[in-house]
Enzyme design. Sequence first.
Site, PDB file in Angstrom:
ATOM      1  CG  ASP A 290      -1.859   1.102   1.269  1.00 49.48           C
ATOM      2  OD1 ASP A 290      -1.803   2.030   0.523  1.00 49.48           O
ATOM      3  OD2 ASP A 290      -2.646   0.975   2.387  1.00 49.48           O
TER       4      ASP A 290
ATOM      5  CG  ASP B 141      -2.873   6.350  -5.496  1.00 48.60           C
ATOM      6  OD1 ASP B 141      -2.169   5.437  -5.380  1.00 48.60           O
ATOM      7  OD2 ASP B 141      -4.258   6.377  -5.381  1.00 48.60           O
TER       8      ASP B 141
END
Length: 442
Positions: A110, A321
């Site tokens: 993550d 991202d």
Amino acid sequence: MEINNKSFTLIPMLVLLLFVHFSLISCGENINSFTLDLIHRDSPLSPFHNPSNTPYERLQHALYQSFSRASFLKKKYVNPIESTLIPSGGEYLMKISIGTPPIDTLVIADTGSDLTWTQCKPCVNCFKQLTPIFNPKKSSSYKTIGCNNKLCQGSLCNNSRCNYEVSYGDQSHTMGDLSIETFTFSSTSSQNVSIPNIVFGCGHDNGGTFPNVTSGIIGLGGGNVSIVNQMHQQIKGKFSYCLIPLESLLDNSNATSHINFGNCATVSGPNVVSTPLIKKEPSTFYYLNLERISIGNRTVEFNSFPVVVGGDDDPGNIIIDSGTTLTYVPDAFYLNLESMLILSINATKKDDPSSSFRLCYESNKNGTIDVPKIVAHFTNADLELSTSNIFTKVVEGIVCLTIVPGGNQISIFGNLAQANFLIGYDLKANKVSFKPTDCTKY
């Protein structure tokens, strides 16, 4: 890192599922420099792969996860106390080994989360996992963090051990001991890279919607407790990745993306452009400043819209991202960009069969459309995008714009726009660099 008066509370976010094995290449690989293969969850090399799914079904899955991810990021930015995280909704898995002797496990990787955690014995409550649950009593390198540690200030302690608690908006959770352990990454050439004294959560009470092929999360975000910053001395604050185009994934290709740490992560040479990496809260995000986008000789200014809390003059108006598929921009900016594209593109407009996208066209015999030169103008960096960075084939004969309206709270530069660039993060120099690269051959 969020701390309340009851427990050590971290609010991570899921960016990507990452199945990684270390594949050391010739760039002086050692503890200071290593390269990994990134295996997408829909790749034939992934344990999630379903060969019966069509490329269109795989795309729809990626889009669903992208919409969920963007919704979570916006709520996280506005209110970091709550999240709507769907833990099984990422893209990749990561293979790591924990403890001494090392125990293999798969975790969700993550890039927008800081705390690394895994399920641990004894389990008060654990979700099912395919690999053995980590038993800290069998590891000679395992240590708990005491109540006097600065990470534990103001938090709940139990038997002189610092506790942590992570709660997710979908009722998923993990609770346990904040601890220290050795993490080992194995290469295909049987070499090992071991990093001692990694702070992580040893979870004894975990539940929710986590997939059974995983045992927890590894945090690669920008916060102090992320594994990237914990390895700062070894990797000198540098990591980079090269993401293959979506079409390669959807067509059952065995091509893999890569992520590099340390010396291997330096992005240099011809055609490299760099833009400042802006530090702001929440510190987990990686912020850039996008000034405008141009299509041919037409330009739409980006910083004239309220893309972040704080207004026009607040730098760092977009996060980069790697786990969000689409690119999300403010609604007003999107409308101007869409109008500019319609004026610039000579092709037949079509409706998206899934109703996910607003602007779609009939593709030519090559499966694409002709678009003038596209440039994303970041501060000090003009990034020329290919047509495939902003348009993708949704069904045979139709391509759609993958820049979409996302409200006015936070903007996201997604991974379709990042494909076929070697993208380097230098956390010491506070910059992000882009180099055009064929990532299927990198």
